[in-house]
Write an enzyme that holds these catalytic residues in place. Structure first.
Site, mmCIF file in Angstrom:
data_model
loop_
_atom_site.group_PDB
_atom_site.id
_atom_site.type_symbol
_atom_site.label_atom_id
_atom_site.label_comp_id
_atom_site.label_asym_id
_atom_site.label_seq_id
_atom_site.Cartn_x
_atom_site.Cartn_y
_atom_site.Cartn_z
ATOM 1 N N ASP A 1 -2.970 -5.208 -0.390
ATOM 2 C CA ASP A 1 -1.649 -4.854 -0.915
ATOM 3 C C ASP A 1 -1.157 -3.529 -0.351
ATOM 4 O O ASP A 1 -1.829 -2.500 -0.457
ATOM 5 C CB ASP A 1 -1.687 -4.768 -2.443
ATOM 6 C CG ASP A 1 -1.900 -6.125 -3.091
ATOM 7 O OD1 ASP A 1 -1.955 -7.121 -2.363
ATOM 8 O OD2 ASP A 1 -2.016 -6.187 -4.328
ATOM 9 N N ASP B 1 -3.604 2.109 2.855
ATOM 10 C CA ASP B 1 -2.370 2.822 2.521
ATOM 11 C C ASP B 1 -2.465 3.717 1.297
ATOM 12 O O ASP B 1 -1.526 4.473 1.015
ATOM 13 C CB ASP B 1 -1.242 1.819 2.290
ATOM 14 C CG ASP B 1 -1.405 1.069 0.969
ATOM 15 O OD1 ASP B 1 -0.473 1.085 0.151
ATOM 16 O OD2 ASP B 1 -2.475 0.483 0.752
ATOM 17 N N ASP C 1 -7.416 -3.093 4.100
ATOM 18 C CA ASP C 1 -6.917 -3.223 2.738
ATOM 19 C C ASP C 1 -5.866 -4.334 2.715
ATOM 20 O O ASP C 1 -5.361 -4.753 3.768
ATOM 21 C CB ASP C 1 -6.316 -1.880 2.299
ATOM 22 C CG ASP C 1 -5.699 -1.934 0.923
ATOM 23 O OD1 ASP C 1 -6.361 -2.438 -0.005
ATOM 24 O OD2 ASP C 1 -4.547 -1.477 0.771
#
Length: 271
Positions: free
Chosen positions: A15, A214, A13
């Protein structure tokens, strides 16, 4: 366990994981990106971002040429050497951005849901929302198979909106900052499985996979990985997987690219 030498794919991922959520800094991860590049390990970026944004980031990070997963799996940018694959250079899953936009405009007009899409504003506004430059903000508007929006209604109305989208074959997904509407058939997990199968078909051996994320929208991706790093994030819901065997899953103490580095340190440096 596994090593950096064996056939390996790393899915990440952006951001809040490889990039800092606020500054977009990635330098703490730079040494590992260099080591993986030197070992010819593809680092496959996976994000809600558009392919135009991600191709720019690929170049910035020195990851050009490998596939990437854009728009939460609705778009797969193929590797440069995969020119013989139907659909090159990109595979689109489900209905187009334009068709989704028409659905959303109808729902907003007839059922009075309150939201603002990236199509409703200019690049200067998106730059204010995100902290990006105007030129980078313009890339965020080049959707091909999803719509990004800010929800401006109640939680109750959100539940109704989600149900209406589901009835129409669409899904409503929360990202690090914004919400995303895409075809119900699309997903980071489906896109990752397709890429893994393609590498296996080309090499004759299934690669070992490591995923890093996240947020809740990364859970489907991490579920299909052999090993997963859950980077400490800002989302209250966190990430919860069906199989959280400590031998398979590592939760970091640090956030963003420092957590990314911590996860790679855990699975490689200690072995």
């Amino acid at each position: 366990m596994f090593s950096i030498q064996q056939p390996l794919l790393v899915f990440s991922d952006l951001d809040g994981t490889l990039l800092d959520s606020h500054s977009y800094d990635w330098q703490p991860a730079a040494p590992w990106l260099s080591r993986l590049r030197e070992a010819n390990v593809p680092v496959i970026l996976c994000s809600s971002k558009t392919s135009a944004e991600m191709l720019y980031l690929q170049k910035t990070l020195g990851l050009q040429g490998v596939p990437l997963i854009a728009e939460n799996g609705a778009v797969i940018q193929l590797a440069e050497q995969w020119q013989d694959i139907d659909g090159f250079p990109r595979i689109i899953s489900g209905i187009s951005h334009g068709e989704i936009s028409q659905v959303l405009n109808t729902l907003r007009e007839k059922e009075h849901f309150k939201f603002t899409t990236f199509d409703d504003v200019d690049d200067a506004t998106i730059a204010e929302w995100t902290g990006l430059s105007r030129s980078q903000a313009a890339l965020t508007q080049l959707h091909e198979a999803s719509v990004t929006l800010i929800w401006r209604d109640s939680d109750e109305r959100m539940a109704q909106f989600t149900a209406r989208l589901n009835e129409l074959g669409l899904q409503f997904m929360q990202g690090a900052r914004f919400w995303h509407v895409l075809d119900a058939s699309a997903g980071k997990d489906q896109a990752a499985n397709w890429i893994i199968a393609t590498y296996q078909q080309l090499s004759g051996k299934r690669p070992t996979t490591l995923g890093l994320g996240d947020g809740p929208n990364d859970a489907p991706l991490l579920e299909v990985m052999d090993y997963a790093v859950i980077v400490k994030g800002l989302n209250r819901e966190g990430v919860h997987l069906h199989d959280e065997d400590p031998a398979r899953v590592w939760r970091t103490q640090r956030e963003g690219p420092e957590g990314w580095r911590e996860g790679l340190d855990h699975f490689f440096s200690a072995r």
